[in-house]
Design a protein around this motif. Structure first.
Motif, PDB file in Angstrom:
ATOM      1  N   LYS A 276     -13.966  -2.649  -0.567  1.00  0.00           N
ATOM      2  CA  LYS A 276     -12.699  -2.478   0.133  1.00  0.00           C
ATOM      3  C   LYS A 276     -12.472  -3.658   1.047  1.00  0.00           C
ATOM      4  N   THR A 278      -9.614  -5.081   4.154  1.00  0.00           N
ATOM      5  CA  THR A 278      -8.504  -4.764   5.046  1.00  0.00           C
ATOM      6  C   THR A 278      -7.682  -6.023   5.244  1.00  0.00           C
ATOM      7  N   GLU A 284       0.033  -7.441   3.997  1.00  0.00           N
ATOM      8  CA  GLU A 284       0.507  -6.153   3.475  1.00  0.00           C
ATOM      9  C   GLU A 284       1.949  -6.261   3.003  1.00  0.00           C
ATOM     10  N   GLU A 313     -10.369  -1.751  -3.384  1.00  0.00           N
ATOM     11  CA  GLU A 313      -9.231  -1.189  -2.676  1.00  0.00           C
ATOM     12  C   GLU A 313      -8.783  -2.141  -1.583  1.00  0.00           C
ATOM     13  N   CYS A 315      -6.667  -2.078   2.064  1.00  0.00           N
ATOM     14  CA  CYS A 315      -6.144  -1.206   3.113  1.00  0.00           C
ATOM     15  C   CYS A 315      -5.312  -2.012   4.104  1.00  0.00           C
ATOM     16  N   GLY A 319      -5.613   1.486   8.153  1.00  0.00           N
ATOM     17  CA  GLY A 319      -6.700   2.068   7.373  1.00  0.00           C
ATOM     18  C   GLY A 319      -6.275   2.761   6.102  1.00  0.00           C
ATOM     19  N   SER A 320      -4.975   2.909   5.862  1.00  0.00           N
ATOM     20  CA  SER A 320      -4.517   3.581   4.650  1.00  0.00           C
ATOM     21  C   SER A 320      -4.592   2.641   3.447  1.00  0.00           C
ATOM     22  N   VAL A 321      -4.932   3.198   2.286  1.00  0.00           N
ATOM     23  CA  VAL A 321      -5.028   2.408   1.060  1.00  0.00           C
ATOM     24  C   VAL A 321      -3.625   2.067   0.580  1.00  0.00           C
ATOM     25  N   ILE A 322      -3.355   0.791   0.394  1.00  0.00           N
ATOM     26  CA  ILE A 322      -2.034   0.367  -0.063  1.00  0.00           C
ATOM     27  C   ILE A 322      -2.035  -0.045  -1.534  1.00  0.00           C
ATOM     28  N   ARG A 324      -4.780  -1.357  -5.204  1.00  0.00           N
ATOM     29  CA  ARG A 324      -6.052  -1.779  -5.805  1.00  0.00           C
ATOM     30  C   ARG A 324      -5.813  -3.033  -6.628  1.00  0.00           C
ATOM     31  N   GLN A 366       1.122   2.304  -2.448  1.00  0.00           N
ATOM     32  CA  GLN A 366       1.881   2.762  -1.292  1.00  0.00           C
ATOM     33  C   GLN A 366       2.996   1.765  -1.021  1.00  0.00           C
TER      34      GLN A 366
END
Length: 378
Positions: A276, A278, A284, A313, A315, A319-322, A324, A366
């Protein structure tokens, strides 16, 4: 129009709250599915109910809580469930075949290809594949949303024309209709939004594990594969056919305008992430609304032990998964260069391409909210 239809039936539609199978709905759904097949459709059934069917036979007064108890109940109930279906379909001259899957089966391209080939052969021979999670060996099933997600994955694999999820309510409402008389049914959903998840409730019965929230998640997966979804009730003769024709008692989720390729479906929904990362707000936004690749400059943290070709993943800052994607770096390499520009990266590590995840190997899970209040289309 004749098409391939995946129908998912939950525990609450097949069993009583006290446990054990209810013969009447088994017979009803067999008749409905047989009618669909007789009308030229290819029919695949994804069923829950093994744990609910078996726990009373083992002496439990209510649905068991411990994992080994659930698995024992499933081992008894699955045999009962299949026998009931086979006897019910036999009246219509239709053969029923059992296929038990686990989450791990979907992570292996070879295993999932074998399962798909099996289902295709059964359909070619006029059988109805009956699919359930292998509860007796799968830990993930206990958290799997009462097979809702499984039905969406199966629909994508088989390139179904429609997914019909049968539940004990007639669709998605703006509020709980049992508590709010002003709640209205949502007839059609073109976009999965945070608001939909907010109004979705929890588990709806004492024998099932999935509520409306898991059905929305299943619809999201199927929509990304280009498959329209119906979520609603079927209790009267002809209801399944009516649902397939677009006039059912429930909510219709339209297929997404931009569907995912088979490879991206595997990355986004079947694979098991090996790590994962971040990213900051700018990265994002670039990933979710800019159609850009992920560069090391936007990475703020790295977790896991992944290698090039592994799925990871991504994030956001909260912290939310946006999403992959397929990594181009070894984890330690990315840790060494995260936050840096291209020139400095090339001096520190040797990688096949500068992007952490190229946009062609990225799947958005997301939507980006520019102000954390505005929902953009997926």
């Amino acid at each position: 129009m004749q098409q391939r239809i995946v129908v998912k039936i939950g525990s609450s539609s097949l069993t009583s709250d006290a446990g054990g199978l209810n013969p009447a709905p088994i017979a009803y759904f067999a008749a409905e599915l047989a009618r669909l097949q007789q009308n030229g459709h290819e029919v695949v059934l994804v069923t829950s109910g093994a744990v609910a069917a078996g726990f009373s036979f083992l002496g439990y007064k209510t649905r068991p809580k411990l994992l080994h108890e659930k698995q024992a109940a499933a081992s008894v109930g699955q045999a009962l469930l299949m026998r009931a279906y086979q006897e019910a379909f036999h009246q219509y001259g239709i053969g029923a075949a059992q296929i038990l899957l686990t989450r791990d089966d979907f992570t292996s391209r070879k295993r999932v290809s074998n399962a798909t080939a099996t289902m295709e052969e059964l359909l070619r021979r006029g059988f109805i594949p009956i699919i359930n999670e292998n509860d007796t060996v799968s830990v993930d099933e206990i958290k799997f949303g009462d097979n809702d997600t499984l039905s969406a994955l199966v629909a994508n694999l088989l390139k179904a024309g429609q997914l019909i999820i049968i539940t004990d309510t007639d669709g998605l409402y703006t509020d709980d209709p049992r508590k709010n008389k002003d709640a209205r049914r949502i007839e059609r959903v073109d976009e999965i939004s945070d608001e939909l998840y907010r109004i979705a409730g929890g588990s709806g019965s004492s024998v099932g594990t999935g509520g409306m929230r898991s059905k929305i998640e299943a619809a999201r997966i199927a929509m990304r594969g280009g498959i329209p979804v119906f979520v609603g009730r079927a209790t009267e003769p002809g209801d399944l056919g009516t649902a397939a024709e677009g006039n059912g008692r429930g909510t219709y989720f339209s297929a997404a305008d931009h569907t995912l390729s088979i490879k991206k479906q595997w990355v986004g929904f079947h694979s098991v992430p090996q790590g994962k990362v971040t990213v900051d707000r700018g990265a994002e936004q670039a990933l979710l609304s800019g159609g850009k690749s992920l560069l090391p400059a936007g990475v703020t943290a790295v977790e896991g032990d992944f290698h090039p070709g592994d799925v990871i993943e991504v994030c956001g800052e909260d912290g939310s998964v946006i999403g992959r994607g397929v990594a181009n770096y070894v984890a330690w390499q990315l840790q060494a260069v995260m936050g840096l520009g291209t020139g400095e990266i090339q001096r520190r590590v040797e990688v096949p391409r500068i992007e952490v995840i190229h946009r062609d190997e990225w799947v958005t899970l997301q939507a980006y909210r520019a102000s954390h209040n505005t929902q953009l289309p997926l």
